[in-house]
Write an enzyme that holds these catalytic residues in place. Structure first.
Site, PDB file in Angstrom:
ATOM      1  CE1 TYR A 290      -4.113  -1.565  -0.389  1.00 33.16           C
ATOM      2  CE2 TYR A 290      -3.225  -3.127   1.207  1.00 33.16           C
ATOM      3  CZ  TYR A 290      -4.178  -2.789   0.259  1.00 33.16           C
ATOM      4  OH  TYR A 290      -5.179  -3.670  -0.054  1.00 33.16           O
TER       5      TYR A 290
ATOM      6  NE  ARG B  61      -3.168  -0.091  -4.931  1.00 31.18           N
ATOM      7  CZ  ARG B  61      -4.432  -0.379  -4.631  1.00 31.18           C
ATOM      8  NH1 ARG B  61      -4.708  -1.251  -3.685  1.00 31.18           N
ATOM      9  NH2 ARG B  61      -5.420   0.190  -5.284  1.00 31.18           N
TER      10      ARG B  61
ATOM     11  CG  HIS C 261     -14.105  -0.969  -1.280  1.00 34.79           C
ATOM     12  ND1 HIS C 261     -14.069  -1.554  -2.530  1.00 34.79           N
ATOM     13  CD2 HIS C 261     -15.219  -1.459  -0.685  1.00 34.79           C
ATOM     14  CE1 HIS C 261     -15.116  -2.358  -2.685  1.00 34.79           C
ATOM     15  NE2 HIS C 261     -15.830  -2.308  -1.580  1.00 34.79           N
TER      16      HIS C 261
ATOM     17  CB  CYS D 176      -4.965   4.244  15.081  1.00 32.68           C
ATOM     18  SG  CYS D 176      -4.120   3.712  16.588  1.00 32.68           S
TER      19      CYS D 176
ATOM     20  CB  CYS E 162      -4.190   7.422  20.387  1.00 32.63           C
ATOM     21  SG  CYS E 162      -3.380   6.063  19.500  1.00 32.63           S
TER      22      CYS E 162
ATOM     23  N   GLY F 173     -17.147   1.843 -14.694  1.00 35.55           N
ATOM     24  CA  GLY F 173     -15.828   1.224 -14.587  1.00 35.55           C
ATOM     25  C   GLY F 173     -15.668   0.235 -13.460  1.00 35.55           C
ATOM     26  CB  THR F 174     -17.267  -1.278 -10.950  1.00 35.17           C
ATOM     27  OG1 THR F 174     -17.167  -2.354 -10.015  1.00 35.17           O
ATOM     28  CG2 THR F 174     -18.716  -0.928 -11.175  1.00 35.17           C
ATOM     29  CB  SER F 175     -15.340  -6.270 -12.839  1.00 37.01           C
ATOM     30  OG  SER F 175     -15.081  -6.477 -11.467  1.00 37.01           O
TER      31      SER F 175
ATOM     32  CG  ASN G 295     -17.306  -1.593 -17.282  1.00 33.61           C
ATOM     33  OD1 ASN G 295     -16.708  -0.936 -16.445  1.00 33.61           O
ATOM     34  ND2 ASN G 295     -17.018  -2.866 -17.517  1.00 33.61           N
TER      35      ASN G 295
HETATM   36  N1  APR Z   1     -13.152   2.895 -18.974  1.00 33.74           N
HETATM   37  C1  APR Z   1     -14.201   2.236 -18.448  1.00 33.74           C
HETATM   38  N2  APR Z   1     -14.109   1.026 -17.875  1.00 33.74           N
HETATM   39  C2  APR Z   1     -12.896   0.454 -17.847  1.00 33.74           C
HETATM   40  C3  APR Z   1     -11.747   1.076 -18.376  1.00 33.74           C
HETATM   41  C4  APR Z   1     -11.911   2.356 -18.967  1.00 33.74           C
HETATM   42  N3  APR Z   1     -10.886   3.033 -19.505  1.00 33.74           N
HETATM   43  N4  APR Z   1     -10.681   0.239 -18.191  1.00 33.74           N
HETATM   44  C5  APR Z   1     -11.151  -0.850 -17.582  1.00 33.74           C
HETATM   45  N5  APR Z   1     -12.488  -0.730 -17.365  1.00 33.74           N
HETATM   46  C6  APR Z   1     -13.402  -1.694 -16.725  1.00 33.74           C
HETATM   47  C7  APR Z   1     -13.017  -3.137 -16.902  1.00 33.74           C
HETATM   48  O1  APR Z   1     -13.566  -3.644 -18.110  1.00 33.74           O
HETATM   49  C8  APR Z   1     -13.635  -3.789 -15.671  1.00 33.74           C
HETATM   50  O2  APR Z   1     -14.979  -4.200 -15.916  1.00 33.74           O
HETATM   51  O3  APR Z   1     -13.345  -1.451 -15.337  1.00 33.74           O
HETATM   52  C9  APR Z   1     -13.652  -2.654 -14.638  1.00 33.74           C
HETATM   53  C10 APR Z   1     -12.640  -2.824 -13.521  1.00 33.74           C
HETATM   54  O4  APR Z   1     -12.974  -3.945 -12.747  1.00 33.74           O
HETATM   55  P1  APR Z   1     -12.071  -4.432 -11.523  1.00 33.74           P
HETATM   56  O5  APR Z   1     -10.643  -4.446 -11.922  1.00 33.74           O
HETATM   57  O6  APR Z   1     -12.664  -5.695 -11.012  1.00 33.74           O
HETATM   58  O7  APR Z   1     -12.233  -3.251 -10.430  1.00 33.74           O
HETATM   59  P2  APR Z   1     -13.445  -2.943  -9.443  1.00 33.74           P
HETATM   60  O8  APR Z   1     -14.741  -3.379 -10.024  1.00 33.74           O
HETATM   61  O9  APR Z   1     -13.303  -1.524  -9.028  1.00 33.74           O
HETATM   62  O10 APR Z   1     -13.083  -3.880  -8.212  1.00 33.74           O
HETATM   63  C11 APR Z   1     -13.926  -3.844  -7.088  1.00 33.74           C
HETATM   64  O11 APR Z   1     -12.491  -5.282  -5.849  1.00 33.74           O
HETATM   65  O12 APR Z   1     -10.388  -5.975  -5.225  1.00 33.74           O
HETATM   66  C12 APR Z   1     -11.483  -5.256  -4.855  1.00 33.74           C
HETATM   67  O13 APR Z   1     -11.597  -3.589  -3.239  1.00 33.74           O
HETATM   68  C13 APR Z   1     -11.192  -3.811  -4.560  1.00 33.74           C
HETATM   69  O14 APR Z   1     -12.564  -1.865  -4.940  1.00 33.74           O
HETATM   70  C14 APR Z   1     -12.077  -3.054  -5.525  1.00 33.74           C
HETATM   71  C15 APR Z   1     -13.168  -4.047  -5.816  1.00 33.74           C
END
Ligand code: APR
Length: 235
Positions: free
Chosen positions: A57, A60, A110, A118, A140, A177-179, A203
């Site tokens: 971390y 990152r 998250h 802490c 603290c 942008g989330t899977s 996405n």
């Molecule tokens: N524009 C839009 N979407 C995009 C782009 C882009 N340029 N690049 C990638 N993506 C999409 C991918 O196709 C995918 O569906 O973003 C998504 C990313 O998915 P993950 O990598 O699984 O990330 P996320 O969904 O944020 O993960 C959720 O998992 O590991 C944990 O806590 C962590 O917050 C995270 C959580």
């Protein structure tokens, strides 16, 4: 877009920060490649190999200094500044790109890289340094118990009550942008629909949950999000 949209909930994931240069989690070259998730982001991993987790971390956190918000973060900040109705941007991301773009109505479910938690007093405080250096808690004063303020697998996300209350009031839920692989965030689309919201996914590619959305648009966030924000602000 539904005719009378007033309350909007936006959920963002790693894909919105991809074009800023931050790796996503599950894509090719994703952040977990080379690191097994269970070696890094669990409470057990922290107990077993604290330096490994802190270093991961720390790296990152340092990487945030080398990236900047992209057009998608900026468009959401513009929506935040101009939207007269309720808006809540719920991000799963631990980067600070939404706030650096200027978003205010924002919640990090998250946790945040730029924050320390802490284990002694439970306090959370802004943190920009390296945890491997063994900082003291800003609240603290104790040393040794400062960990990343990140919600690990198996831990409860932040502010679930506030998120669920916003979903219950939402007319429009937009996922960017989330899977759709990680709950509870992956279930918010169904929750929003249950409460009567229209649902839209932006996405790069179809996601695990695409079939749950009224509409899915595929493409890069830097293109789709500004276009969508223009649409919403035009009314
Ligand atoms: N524009 C839009 N979407 C995009 C782009 C882009 N340029 N690049 C990638 N993506 C999409 C991918 O196709 C995918 O569906 O973003 C998504 C990313 O998915 P993950 O990598 O699984 O990330 P996320 O969904 O944020 O993960 C959720 O998992 O590991 C944990 O806590 C962590 O917050 C995270 C959580």
């Amino acid at each position: 877009m539904p005719a009378a949209v007033r309350n909007i909930v936006v959920l963002t994931g790693a894909g919105i920060s991809a074009e800023s240069g931050l790796d996503t989690f599950r894509g090719p070259g994703g952040l977990w490649e080379g690191h097994r998730v269970e070696d890094i982001c669990t409470p057990e991993a922290l107990a077993r190999n604290r330096p490994l987790v802190l270093d991961f971390y720390d790296q990152r956190r340092a990487a945030l200094g080398r990236v900047k918000p992209n057009a998608a973060h900026e468009a959401l900040a513009r929506l935040d500044a101009k939207w007269a109705g309720d808006l809540l941007i719920v991000t799963q991301n631990v980067d600070d790109l939404h706030e650096r773009a200027g978003a205010k109505r924002l919640l990090h479910m998250h946790g945040e890289l730029m924050s320390a938690l802490c284990e002694g007093c439970g306090g959370r405080a802004a943190f920009g340094g390296a945890m491997l250096d063994g900082p003291e808690c800003a609240m603290c004063g104790e040393g040794g118990g400062v960990r990343p303020d990140i919600v690990f697998f198996g831990e409860m996300p932040y502010e679930m009550d506030r998120i669920e209350a916003a979903l219950a009031e939402a007319d429009l839920f937009v996922s960017i942008g989330t899977s759709g692989a990680v709950y509870p965030a992956a279930g918010y689309v169904q929750m929003a629909r249950h409460f009567g919201a229209e649902t839209l996914e932006l996405n790069l590619e179809p996601s695990a949950g695409s079939y749950n959305f009224d509409e899915s648009r595929m493409g890069p966030a830097s293109v789709l999000v500004p276009a969508w924000v223009d649409e919403v602000l035009r009314g």
